[in-house]
Write a protein that holds these residues in place. Sequence first.
Motif, PDB file in Angstrom:
ATOM      1  N   LYS B  81      -5.508 -55.246 113.140  1.00 29.81           N
ATOM      2  CA  LYS B  81      -6.922 -55.453 114.048  1.00 29.81           C
ATOM      3  C   LYS B  81      -6.388 -55.462 115.560  1.00 29.81           C
ATOM      4  O   LYS B  81      -6.842 -54.890 116.596  1.00 29.81           O
ATOM      5  N   LEU B  82      -5.039 -56.002 115.952  1.00 27.60           N
ATOM      6  CA  LEU B  82      -4.267 -56.038 117.161  1.00 27.60           C
ATOM      7  C   LEU B  82      -4.334 -54.661 117.727  1.00 27.60           C
ATOM      8  O   LEU B  82      -4.735 -54.353 118.924  1.00 27.60           O
ATOM      9  N   MET B  83      -3.807 -53.821 116.970  1.00 28.33           N
ATOM     10  CA  MET B  83      -3.600 -52.409 117.422  1.00 28.33           C
ATOM     11  C   MET B  83      -4.746 -51.733 117.826  1.00 28.33           C
ATOM     12  O   MET B  83      -4.946 -50.863 118.440  1.00 28.33           O
ATOM     13  N   VAL B  91      -0.925 -49.843 123.777  1.00 30.65           N
ATOM     14  CA  VAL B  91      -0.650 -50.198 122.527  1.00 30.65           C
ATOM     15  C   VAL B  91       1.052 -50.072 122.301  1.00 30.65           C
ATOM     16  O   VAL B  91       1.550 -51.182 121.301  1.00 30.65           O
ATOM     17  N   GLY B  92       1.667 -49.321 122.701  1.00 26.59           N
ATOM     18  CA  GLY B  92       3.188 -49.381 122.490  1.00 26.59           C
ATOM     19  C   GLY B  92       3.683 -50.677 122.822  1.00 26.59           C
ATOM     20  O   GLY B  92       4.683 -51.299 122.239  1.00 26.59           O
ATOM     21  N   VAL B  96       5.332 -53.798 120.331  1.00 28.13           N
ATOM     22  CA  VAL B  96       6.465 -54.282 120.088  1.00 28.13           C
ATOM     23  C   VAL B  96       6.762 -55.708 120.552  1.00 28.13           C
ATOM     24  O   VAL B  96       7.388 -56.504 119.968  1.00 28.13           O
ATOM     25  N   ARG B  97       5.773 -56.064 121.465  1.00 29.01           N
ATOM     26  CA  ARG B  97       5.935 -57.478 121.808  1.00 29.01           C
ATOM     27  C   ARG B  97       5.347 -58.312 120.835  1.00 29.01           C
ATOM     28  O   ARG B  97       5.923 -59.383 120.576  1.00 29.01           O
ATOM     29  N   THR B  98       4.535 -57.969 120.101  1.00 28.12           N
ATOM     30  CA  THR B  98       3.954 -58.976 118.991  1.00 28.12           C
ATOM     31  C   THR B  98       5.108 -58.758 117.694  1.00 28.12           C
ATOM     32  O   THR B  98       5.364 -59.906 117.353  1.00 28.12           O
ATOM     33  N   PHE B  99       5.679 -57.883 117.621  1.00 27.10           N
ATOM     34  CA  PHE B  99       6.781 -57.657 116.598  1.00 27.10           C
ATOM     35  C   PHE B  99       7.775 -58.554 116.753  1.00 27.10           C
ATOM     36  O   PHE B  99       8.464 -59.256 116.006  1.00 27.10           O
ATOM     37  N   ALA B 186      10.385 -52.873 127.786  1.00 32.39           N
ATOM     38  CA  ALA B 186      10.338 -51.980 128.704  1.00 32.39           C
ATOM     39  C   ALA B 186      10.940 -50.518 128.124  1.00 32.39           C
ATOM     40  O   ALA B 186      10.584 -49.294 128.283  1.00 32.39           O
ATOM     41  N   TRP B 187      12.030 -50.831 127.346  1.00 37.32           N
ATOM     42  CA  TRP B 187      12.739 -49.600 126.679  1.00 37.32           C
ATOM     43  C   TRP B 187      12.092 -49.135 125.574  1.00 37.32           C
ATOM     44  O   TRP B 187      12.187 -47.894 125.343  1.00 37.32           O
ATOM     45  N   ILE B 188      11.426 -49.913 124.793  1.00 41.56           N
ATOM     46  CA  ILE B 188      10.922 -49.541 123.480  1.00 41.56           C
ATOM     47  C   ILE B 188       9.516 -49.153 123.533  1.00 41.56           C
ATOM     48  O   ILE B 188       9.289 -48.136 122.656  1.00 41.56           O
TER      49      ILE B 188
END
Lengths: 202, 202
Positions: B81-83, B91-92, B96-99, B186-188
């Motif tokens: 749902k977030l995506m 979205v990127g 990654v922040r949520t993960f 910022a990298w991922i």
Amino acid sequence: MSRATKSRGPGRRPGAPDTRGEIIEVARAEFAARGFEGTSIRGVARAAGVDPALIHHYFGSKDDLFLAVMDVPFDPRDFVKLMVDSPYDEVGTIVVRTFLGLWERSEIQQRFRGLLGSALTNEAAAELMRTALTRLLFDAVADRIHEEDGRLRANLAGSQLIGLAMARYVIRLEPLASTPTDEVIAWIAPTLQRYLHGPTPG
Amino acid sequence: MSRATKSRGPGRRPGAPDTRGEIIEVARAEFAARGFEGTSIRGVARAAGVDPALIHHYFGSKDDLFLAVMDVPFDPRDFVKLMVDSPYDEVGTIVVRTFLGLWERSEIQQRFRGLLGSALTNEAAAELMRTALTRLLFDAVADRIHEEDGRLRANLAGSQLIGLAMARYVIRLEPLASTPTDEVIAWIAPTLQRYLHGPTPG
């Protein structure tokens, strides 16, 4: 890529005590208890009751002894040489192609799975893997990658490769697991290229 | 993100047999033996000697039962749902922040480590993880990502996230493990953004 240390051991002779194997067991305990920096060939020799010269004879350097203990089925220093010898703008492609080639070999894949599984369940094993990767791989290429943040960049490239192996060979996500190697390389190489030699974000 | 199924079960009453726990054990064996598609609520009910309605009462849908069996400490459908709700070009970063936020929570990290470790040593566990990720995460976002190769792109993004977790939290490579979260993001994030919505290479 053959393990450099392998030809140095005489192997087990029938009836002879397995001195080489005993040294590996003692060295494994030393590395696990003291870490890489805290372990010395002299200390391993003392704990094993042998002469340090015998350990040098069987294994070579402390790095070689460490690789034998980890039972890594290829020499990471070959990987470093490959990276250092690669043309600057092809390093992403060459690294991912070589890495996938290792994982396609079943005996290497088995050992990698064992190492990753140990790291997930055992902090001492994780520490040894961290030391091995840092010392023999990341430190050795950091300067070549970037003068300021070469080690972080090497870590990031490593993270993509480890995850690719987990997704393609361990969890076997589809369609990634059955995507042709060249197509996987085309997707992953630009990521490695950016981590290794791209602009610093932010 | 709380597990949607949790509130549906009445929990274990003192003195009452742990019917819910018994159903989970039976369902675990069924999923392991038959895979996700081959398992039905009706079949689990038969094997457990209970009425199918009781399983629906305790767990909800087959997806919910499956999540309870996997003991996944968050609901992947919240992630989907977030995506889906994220602005296209963020979205990127959001993923990654949520993960990373999930991995920073120790009870979730413990469970993720257990799941990855099982997948490395046990083919049935790997198959269940593959099914769970494919069915509840990748299939659910594939159309939104790309009309042709959405599933492959989702797999690739997943590979970077799994590898990031292995490198940062399991092997704890330095300096990656102690790099501030915002810098890691910022990298991922550009890698995920390219996998999910970038041009197809080649």
